[in-house]
Design a protein around this motif. Sequence first.
Motif, PDB file in Angstrom:
ATOM      1  N   ILE A 143      43.353  43.470  65.817  1.00 62.51           N
ATOM      2  CA  ILE A 143      44.245  44.575  66.178  1.00 62.51           C
ATOM      3  C   ILE A 143      44.312  45.621  65.075  1.00 62.51           C
ATOM      4  CG2 ILE A 143      45.631  43.175  67.744  1.00 62.51           C
ATOM      5  CD1 ILE A 143      47.873  43.279  65.600  1.00 62.51           C
ATOM      6  N   GLN A 144      43.740  45.300  63.900  1.00 63.01           N
ATOM      7  CA  GLN A 144      43.652  46.314  62.856  1.00 63.01           C
ATOM      8  C   GLN A 144      42.797  47.495  63.299  1.00 63.01           C
ATOM      9  OE1 GLN A 144      42.156  44.021  59.538  1.00 63.01           O
ATOM     10  NE2 GLN A 144      44.203  43.547  58.805  1.00 63.01           N
ATOM     11  N   LEU A 145      41.948  47.281  64.302  1.00 66.97           N
ATOM     12  CA  LEU A 145      41.162  48.391  64.835  1.00 66.97           C
ATOM     13  C   LEU A 145      42.065  49.477  65.412  1.00 66.97           C
ATOM     14  CD1 LEU A 145      38.270  46.417  66.572  1.00 66.97           C
ATOM     15  CD2 LEU A 145      38.065  47.894  64.563  1.00 66.97           C
ATOM     16  N   GLY A 146      43.224  49.089  65.936  1.00 67.18           N
ATOM     17  CA  GLY A 146      44.180  50.078  66.422  1.00 67.18           C
ATOM     18  C   GLY A 146      44.713  50.935  65.286  1.00 67.18           C
ATOM     19  N   SER A 147      45.028  50.288  64.163  1.00 63.58           N
ATOM     20  CA  SER A 147      45.498  51.041  62.996  1.00 63.58           C
ATOM     21  C   SER A 147      44.404  51.942  62.448  1.00 63.58           C
ATOM     22  CB  SER A 147      45.969  50.066  61.904  1.00 63.58           C
ATOM     23  OG  SER A 147      47.085  49.323  62.341  1.00 63.58           O
ATOM     24  N   ILE A 148      43.161  51.456  62.453  1.00 63.01           N
ATOM     25  CA  ILE A 148      42.041  52.251  61.959  1.00 63.01           C
ATOM     26  C   ILE A 148      41.825  53.495  62.809  1.00 63.01           C
ATOM     27  CG2 ILE A 148      39.524  52.256  61.776  1.00 63.01           C
ATOM     28  CD1 ILE A 148      41.058  51.068  59.425  1.00 63.01           C
ATOM     29  N   LEU A 149      41.987  53.357  64.122  1.00 62.81           N
ATOM     30  CA  LEU A 149      41.864  54.517  65.000  1.00 62.81           C
ATOM     31  C   LEU A 149      42.901  55.573  64.630  1.00 62.81           C
ATOM     32  CD1 LEU A 149      40.593  55.905  67.431  1.00 62.81           C
ATOM     33  CD2 LEU A 149      42.153  54.621  68.912  1.00 62.81           C
ATOM     34  N   ALA A 150      44.094  55.148  64.246  1.00 61.58           N
ATOM     35  CA  ALA A 150      45.132  56.089  63.826  1.00 61.58           C
ATOM     36  C   ALA A 150      44.714  56.815  62.549  1.00 61.58           C
ATOM     37  CB  ALA A 150      46.451  55.335  63.603  1.00 61.58           C
ATOM     38  N   VAL A 151      44.084  56.116  61.602  1.00 58.82           N
ATOM     39  CA  VAL A 151      43.606  56.752  60.364  1.00 58.82           C
ATOM     40  C   VAL A 151      42.542  57.791  60.687  1.00 58.82           C
ATOM     41  CG1 VAL A 151      42.451  56.383  58.154  1.00 58.82           C
ATOM     42  CG2 VAL A 151      44.084  54.716  58.973  1.00 58.82           C
ATOM     43  N   VAL A 152      41.630  57.452  61.575  1.00 58.30           N
ATOM     44  CA  VAL A 152      40.559  58.382  61.950  1.00 58.30           C
ATOM     45  C   VAL A 152      41.148  59.675  62.509  1.00 58.30           C
ATOM     46  CG1 VAL A 152      38.642  58.752  63.552  1.00 58.30           C
ATOM     47  CG2 VAL A 152      38.841  56.583  62.326  1.00 58.30           C
ATOM     48  N   ILE A 153      42.197  59.555  63.297  1.00 53.07           N
ATOM     49  CA  ILE A 153      42.823  60.747  63.876  1.00 53.07           C
ATOM     50  C   ILE A 153      43.516  61.578  62.802  1.00 53.07           C
ATOM     51  CG2 ILE A 153      44.708  61.499  65.383  1.00 53.07           C
ATOM     52  CD1 ILE A 153      43.910  59.258  67.301  1.00 53.07           C
ATOM     53  N   VAL A 154      44.261  60.928  61.911  1.00 54.01           N
ATOM     54  CA  VAL A 154      44.998  61.650  60.871  1.00 54.01           C
ATOM     55  C   VAL A 154      44.043  62.324  59.877  1.00 54.01           C
ATOM     56  CG1 VAL A 154      46.593  61.396  58.925  1.00 54.01           C
ATOM     57  CG2 VAL A 154      47.051  60.203  61.077  1.00 54.01           C
ATOM     58  N   PHE A 189      46.594  45.882  70.301  1.00 48.96           N
ATOM     59  CA  PHE A 189      45.793  47.027  69.867  1.00 48.96           C
ATOM     60  C   PHE A 189      46.532  48.343  70.099  1.00 48.96           C
ATOM     61  CE2 PHE A 189      42.899  50.493  70.788  1.00 48.96           C
ATOM     62  CZ  PHE A 189      41.982  50.426  69.745  1.00 48.96           C
ATOM     63  N   ILE A 190      47.043  48.542  71.306  1.00 51.49           N
ATOM     64  CA  ILE A 190      47.732  49.797  71.641  1.00 51.49           C
ATOM     65  C   ILE A 190      48.991  49.958  70.803  1.00 51.49           C
ATOM     66  CG2 ILE A 190      48.948  51.046  73.474  1.00 51.49           C
ATOM     67  CD1 ILE A 190      46.997  49.762  75.473  1.00 51.49           C
ATOM     68  N   SER A 191      49.745  48.883  70.655  1.00 55.93           N
ATOM     69  CA  SER A 191      50.966  48.933  69.861  1.00 55.93           C
ATOM     70  C   SER A 191      50.658  49.267  68.407  1.00 55.93           C
ATOM     71  CB  SER A 191      51.696  47.587  69.959  1.00 55.93           C
ATOM     72  OG  SER A 191      52.859  47.580  69.160  1.00 55.93           O
ATOM     73  N   ALA A 192      49.637  48.622  67.830  1.00 57.83           N
ATOM     74  CA  ALA A 192      49.260  48.881  66.437  1.00 57.83           C
ATOM     75  C   ALA A 192      48.850  50.336  66.247  1.00 57.83           C
ATOM     76  CB  ALA A 192      48.127  47.951  66.022  1.00 57.83           C
ATOM     77  N   PHE A 193      48.091  50.877  67.198  1.00 60.33           N
ATOM     78  CA  PHE A 193      47.644  52.269  67.102  1.00 60.33           C
ATOM     79  C   PHE A 193      48.833  53.237  67.088  1.00 60.33           C
ATOM     80  CE2 PHE A 193      46.851  56.096  69.710  1.00 60.33           C
ATOM     81  CZ  PHE A 193      46.088  56.802  68.798  1.00 60.33           C
ATOM     82  N   LEU A 194      49.745  53.084  68.022  1.00 58.69           N
ATOM     83  CA  LEU A 194      50.859  54.023  68.147  1.00 58.69           C
ATOM     84  C   LEU A 194      51.784  53.962  66.935  1.00 58.69           C
ATOM     85  CD1 LEU A 194      51.720  53.537  71.931  1.00 58.69           C
ATOM     86  CD2 LEU A 194      50.527  55.465  70.866  1.00 58.69           C
ATOM     87  N   PHE A 195      52.113  52.766  66.490  1.00 66.15           N
ATOM     88  CA  PHE A 195      53.021  52.651  65.358  1.00 66.15           C
ATOM     89  C   PHE A 195      52.343  53.038  64.041  1.00 66.15           C
ATOM     90  CE2 PHE A 195      55.431  50.110  68.410  1.00 66.15           C
ATOM     91  CZ  PHE A 195      56.714  50.572  68.168  1.00 66.15           C
ATOM     92  N   ALA A 196      51.041  52.807  63.919  1.00 65.27           N
ATOM     93  CA  ALA A 196      50.316  53.225  62.719  1.00 65.27           C
ATOM     94  C   ALA A 196      50.253  54.742  62.630  1.00 65.27           C
ATOM     95  CB  ALA A 196      48.908  52.637  62.709  1.00 65.27           C
TER      96      ALA A 196
END
Length: 276
Positions: A56-67, A234-241
Amino acid sequence: MNLWEIFVGIILGMVEGLTEFAPVSSTGHMILVDDMFFHTRDIFTEPVANTFKVCIQLGSILAVVIVFKDRILNLLGLKKEINEEQAQGQRLKLTQVIVGLLPAAVLGFLFEDYIDKELFGTPTVLIGLVGGALLMIAADWFRPARPKVQTLDQITYKHALIVGLFQCIALWPGFSRSGSTISGGVLVGLNHRTASDFTFIMAVPIMAGASSLSLIKNWEYFTLDALPFFIAGFISAFLFALFSIRYFLKLINKVKLVPFAIYRIVLAIVIYFLAF
């Protein structure tokens, strides 16, 4: 579809997203929350539970890519982003990021099985929380009074290598990858914001690689029964990250590392008395 499993995935994803980029150890928090409240190894199996925590760290990584999308495109040569340092010929290079990644990538590859089997537990996380807190306090106490590196484009290969060596400490769950690398960066003269930016950019390939490797090696655990659990996390990790990264980057230069270190020590004490 089991709603309780989806709820657990959302909560653990929230814990991952909120803590991945703060220097408090996301893996440590997920292990603690899971061990104390949810026991996913009993809901599914221990391999499924451990694979979930990594993937699920992939969700957090997707957030980094966007930022950091503009900076990442700049590193890949797909977009030119000119600032004062770049105008003078200085620019953070992809090779510098790779130098920062190599130490932890090599050690992580060599000891992945040992870490998964022996270090994913409450006692080891408590050790990591306290050890990481002491490192962060030392970083704030012994850092240069006037950091020489104020932007990413002033980072040298030497800075990148030292930060990468500090990242190796975070292979022990609970130490925190961001806590270790920001501490290392601050000690060698980066300001807190620049150390954080570099940490987050380095996180993209190393965390994506680790999560993808775990996904490939443990593909058989992605069953139809467990899939909603993984997707919810995954979705939760992405949104909160996505929220926590932006907030943390605004906060870190103001509060530095000591408040996070104090939180870690208090948390370790509370968990120790609750668990033992």
